[in-house]
Scaffold this motif. Structure first.
Motif, PDB file in Angstrom:
ATOM      1  N   SER A   9      -6.954  86.298  11.062  1.00  0.00           N
ATOM      2  CA  SER A   9      -5.699  86.075  10.576  1.00  0.00           C
ATOM      3  C   SER A   9      -4.718  87.305  10.580  1.00  0.00           C
ATOM      4  N   ALA A  10      -5.263  88.422  10.591  1.00  0.00           N
ATOM      5  CA  ALA A  10      -4.580  89.576  10.896  1.00  0.00           C
ATOM      6  C   ALA A  10      -3.966  89.544  11.956  1.00  0.00           C
ATOM      7  N   GLY A  11      -4.621  89.236  13.094  1.00  0.00           N
ATOM      8  CA  GLY A  11      -4.086  89.232  14.459  1.00  0.00           C
ATOM      9  C   GLY A  11      -3.046  88.293  14.664  1.00  0.00           C
ATOM     10  N   ARG A  44      -1.188  87.128  12.277  1.00  0.00           N
ATOM     11  CA  ARG A  44      -0.074  87.765  11.618  1.00  0.00           C
ATOM     12  C   ARG A  44       0.780  88.744  12.592  1.00  0.00           C
ATOM     13  N   ASP A  45       0.067  89.689  13.353  1.00  0.00           N
ATOM     14  CA  ASP A  45       0.617  90.479  14.183  1.00  0.00           C
ATOM     15  C   ASP A  45       1.378  89.969  15.282  1.00  0.00           C
ATOM     16  N   ILE A  46       0.933  88.712  15.874  1.00  0.00           N
ATOM     17  CA  ILE A  46       1.498  88.133  16.927  1.00  0.00           C
ATOM     18  C   ILE A  46       2.967  87.409  16.384  1.00  0.00           C
ATOM     19  N   ALA A  98       4.562  88.492  13.877  1.00  0.00           N
ATOM     20  CA  ALA A  98       5.238  89.559  13.419  1.00  0.00           C
ATOM     21  C   ALA A  98       6.103  90.108  14.705  1.00  0.00           C
ATOM     22  N   GLY A  99       5.364  90.322  15.708  1.00  0.00           N
ATOM     23  CA  GLY A  99       5.946  90.752  17.046  1.00  0.00           C
ATOM     24  C   GLY A  99       6.902  89.863  17.691  1.00  0.00           C
ATOM     25  N   SER A 122       8.672  87.530  15.985  1.00  0.00           N
ATOM     26  CA  SER A 122       9.836  87.619  15.317  1.00  0.00           C
ATOM     27  C   SER A 122      10.800  88.727  15.483  1.00  0.00           C
ATOM     28  N   SER A 169      10.891  90.611  18.139  1.00  0.00           N
ATOM     29  CA  SER A 169      11.351  90.765  19.649  1.00  0.00           C
ATOM     30  C   SER A 169      12.442  89.666  19.706  1.00  0.00           C
TER      31      SER A 169
END
Length: 183
Positions: free
Chosen positions: A162-164, A166-168, A170-171, A173, A175
């Motif tokens: 789930s952290a991965g 969230r990172d995708i 966030a990235g 969004s 970009s």
């Protein structure tokens, strides 16, 4: 879970070709193809979609109670075609620059792209075993995607997945905001 007996060994029967997997793979393929075409026209290069597709597939299919590594592999393989599909951005402008096309006939372009895609699939299917399965060549991206799928299936209950995701998100969004602000 179903199981079938092979000799004295019992193998679990896991679903691989599912409707949700095909729909998810098609959706990821469309999104990544559009992204690749945009990036290719903007900066002249494309990205490989195999590893991001594996991560996104695991994150989304984890929400389903009976997903497995085979279904994730099917989605990742289907979505990895996005890089190949976006190669049309290099071929069609080349034909226009060479003077073979003076205008842009939409139906002819659609049929040419569909024929090229079908030929690619038809050549890939029989050559897969010879070039990938029974070959000594190394495929670093394919191996990396396989390792991601293995780790994701082993640690399906962990918070790392789930952290991965969230990172995708966030990235993506960040970009998108950056791209829209530069227009």
């Amino acid at each position: 879970m179903d199981s079938k007996s092979v000799g004295s060994v019992i193998e679990p029967s896991l679903p691989e070709l599912t409707l949700r997997g095909m729909i998810l793979g098609a959706l990821i393929t469309v999104i990544f193809t559009a992204s690749n075409v945009y990036l290719g026209l903007k900066v002249g290069m494309t990205f490989s979609s195999s590893i991001p597709a594996a991560i996104i597939s695991m994150a989304i299919l984890r929400l389903c109670h009976n997903s497995n590594i085979l279904e994730n592999n099917m989605v990742q393989t289907e979505a990895s075609a996005a890089g190949t599909l976006s190669a049309v951005i290099f071929v069609l402008p080349g034909l226009v620059m060479l003077g073979y096309w003076q205008n842009f006939p939409l139906l002819q372009t659609l049929l040419l792209c569909a024929c090229g895609g079908c030929l690619g699939v038809l050549f890939t299917i029989p050559l897969r075993r010879a070039l990938v399965v029974n070959s000594d060549l190394r495929y670093p991206e394919g191996r990396a995607a396989a390792e991601i799928l293995k780790v994701g299936s082993e640690g399906a209950k962990s918070e790392m997945g789930s952290a991965g995701m969230r990172d995708i998100v966030a990235g993506a969004s960040l970009s998108s905001i950056f791209t829209l602000s530069c227009l």
